[in-house]
Design a protein around this motif. Structure first.
Motif, short mmCIF file in Angstrom:
data_model
loop_
_atom_site.label_atom_id
_atom_site.label_comp_id
_atom_site.label_asym_id
_atom_site.label_seq_id
_atom_site.Cartn_x
_atom_site.Cartn_y
_atom_site.Cartn_z
N SER A 1 1.53 -0.79 -4.55
CA SER A 1 1.71 0.52 -3.92
C SER A 1 3.18 0.79 -3.61
CB SER A 1 0.89 0.58 -2.62
OG SER A 1 1.31 1.66 -1.82
N ARG A 2 3.69 1.89 -4.14
CA ARG A 2 5.09 2.26 -3.85
C ARG A 2 5.27 2.54 -2.36
NH1 ARG A 2 5.03 6.58 -8.66
NH2 ARG A 2 2.88 6.54 -7.91
N LYS A 3 4.21 3.03 -1.72
CA LYS A 3 4.28 3.36 -0.30
C LYS A 3 4.30 2.12 0.59
CE LYS A 3 2.02 6.28 3.13
NZ LYS A 3 0.90 7.18 3.41
N HIS A 4 3.55 1.08 0.21
CA HIS A 4 3.35 -0.07 1.11
C HIS A 4 4.03 -1.36 0.67
CE1 HIS A 4 0.60 2.25 3.55
NE2 HIS A 4 -0.09 2.59 2.48
N ARG A 5 4.71 -1.36 -0.48
CA ARG A 5 5.32 -2.61 -0.96
C ARG A 5 6.45 -3.09 -0.04
NH1 ARG A 5 6.67 -3.35 -6.13
NH2 ARG A 5 8.30 -4.76 -5.44
N ARG A 6 6.93 -2.20 0.83
CA ARG A 6 7.96 -2.59 1.80
C ARG A 6 7.48 -3.71 2.72
NH1 ARG A 6 5.67 -0.26 6.04
NH2 ARG A 6 4.49 1.62 5.66
#
Length: 506
Positions: free
Chosen positions: A296-301
């Motif tokens: 997920s681009r949103k949650h990979r942080r």
């Protein structure tokens, strides 16, 4: 009749056994498979999203033994009886694909990975050489390459292992030790210094098991303090590494966790990597549960800094629904370290004078001989859904978890342990009789008894399955895990309503 006479005439007997023709009745076998598949379709697949079905038809062990007729006999039983047994096995098993199964870090049904499992079960392959498993070896290579890309490495290696991340963690521990002292493979433990590894207090219990199994010893796992959210404290790690060095021990490995089992916490990987670089330690990240956030681009942080790891455990059978078991160990080293560590060069399997490129015979990277083609489930599903489809699963699961958190805050009697950062929502339910009681030992003692009673009631009713546990000084609380794409907002509301209903007399 003529054929039978001819067969009798040409019969070859050895030790009183006729060797002509097969002894299996293929037509009857095919018919049985057809009818059994129909039962699976009707009783499992078609009911997978039906919330009116029970999650579990609960029976006590002694009663279930009687119902199932478990005894094996000298003579085989007729197909009708075996088909009924298949129905009973399905009826009395837990439906982990039910939308209200929230009990574990896996749930739900993915239709593509299910079909992939049907295919591999029917073909019955073993993934060690290209000659017996050409398609599945290439599939595993392609999947590992793509997973490595998501970790952020330019190159790497890897292998799919059995279990639930525990074996991958064990592989990583052994690999780190081999890198630290390669002579261990031949000479064994006798000439080694006292090896020490570090993991957080919240790490998976497989770290202890691996240290025990590998002869490192559980006393040589130094557990690092975590903060109130369950994350490893880097300063504490630094202190413990220095302590180990002063003791004359040999630190060789740090195991960080990305998505802890109970709280869903992510260790600060960047800061931990700094310490590993400073002291020359192998960094392994157990991302068995949290690794899927990388999609997920949103949650990979959440996994910021994971590209600095030397090895990563990642289980697509959890958040991504690839079906148990689907567990990868990914390794940054691309120089054949895995193979050097594990190979035994079995001459009957890994002949070097084969007619094809023997570099595709990857079985010597494994401690197993026979190995399942687990990567195929993930590959077929990925092909069908695309990366965006997998990303949507992660985003939706975390959005539903966020919705549940907000609903818990609104409702009387529900109390969050902490704001979650992943799909684990941990909370207490305080029944009416305890709400006016003052905070103290007696209150917590009584609250400790609430979750087990609610769990028993929900299991016997079959309405849902939700896990609970005590944890690091905190009394029993519920751990709700959101995974399945079949789960909806209505199921989150139902969960809270049902807990209230089941506990209204407590």
């Amino acid at each position: 009749c003529k054929q039978e006479m001819l067969q009798k005439k040409n019969a070859v007997l050895v030790d009183g056994v006729i060797l002509n023709g097969p002894i299996m009745d293929s037509k009857a076998g095919e018919k049985f498979v057809e009818e059994a598949c129909k039962i699976i379709m009707e009783e499992v697949v078609q009911k997978a999203d039906d919330v009116t079905e029970k999650v579990c038809e609960w029976q006590a062990p002694e009663k279930l033994k009687q119902i199932l007729d478990l005894a094996m006999r000298d003579t085989g039983e007729c197909h009708q009886k075996i088909l009924q047994l298949c129905r009973d096995v399905i009826k009395y098993s837990v439906k982990t694909n039910h939308p209200r199964f929230f009990n574990q870090l896996y749930a739900g049904m993915d239709y593509y990975s299910l079909v992939a499992r049907f295919i591999t079960e029917a073909l019955n392959p073993s993934v060690y050489t290209y000659e017996v498993s050409p398609v599945f070896l290439l599939v595993e290579e392609a999947v590992i390459k793509k997973m490595i890309e998501f970790i952020g490495w330019e190159e790497g290696d890897g292998i799919f292992n059995p279990g639930s991340g525990s074996v991958s963690n064990m592989y990583a521990m052994n690999l780190a030790r081999y890198k630290f002292c390669p002579e261990i493979k031949e000479k064994g433990l006798s000439g080694l210094p006292r090896l020490v590894l570090f993991a957080s207090e919240e790490c998976h219990y497989s770290m202890k098991k691996a240290a025990s199994f590998l002869g490192i010893g559980t006393e040589n796992v130094y557990f690092i303090k975590t903060d109130e959210r369950g994350k490893m404290i880097p300063e504490e790690l630094e202190k413990q590494v220095q302590r180990a060095r002063k003791e004359g021990s040999a630190p060789f490995l740090v195991c960080a966790t990305a998505g802890t089992t109970v709280l869903g916490a992510f260790d600060p990987l960047d800061k931990i990597a700094d310490i590993c670089e400073k002291h020359g330690l192998w960094l392994h990240v157990d991302a068995s549960w949290g690794g899927s956030a990388l999609i997920s681009r949103k949650h990979r942080r959440l996994l910021h800094g994971i590209h600095r790891a030397d090895s990563v455990a990642w289980n697509p059978h959890k958040m991504l629904l690839a079906g148990i078991q689907c567990c990868a160990l990914l390794v940054k080293d691309n120089s054949g370290l895995l193979k050097r560590c594990y190979s035994a060069e079995a001459a009957y399997l890994f002949q070097q004078d084969k007619f094809y490129d023997v570099s595709y015979d990857t079985g010597d990277k494994s401690i197993q001989c026979s190995r399942r083609p687990d990567a195929f489930k993930f590959w077929l599903m990925w092909k069908a859904l695309g990366t965006t489809g997998l990303e949507e699963r992660v985003n939706r699961a975390l959005a539903l978890a966020r919705y549940l958190v907000e609903e818990i805050k609104k409702r009387e009697g529900f109390q969050l342990l902490l704001e979650p950062e992943y799909a684990n929502v941990c909370f207490w339910y305080i029944p009416p009789s305890l709400r006016k009681m003052e905070d103290g030992p007696e209150f917590w003692q009584k609250l400790h008894q609430v979750a087990p009673i609610i769990k028993e009631r929900m299991m016997k009713k079959g309405s849902m399955m939700l896990g609970y546990q005590p944890h690091r000084g905190k009394v029993n609380f519920f751990r709700q895990v959101v995974i399945s794409p079949q789960v909806s907002r209505e199921d989150m509301d139902f969960l809270l309503d049902e807990i209230q209903l089941l506990a209204e007399d407590l």
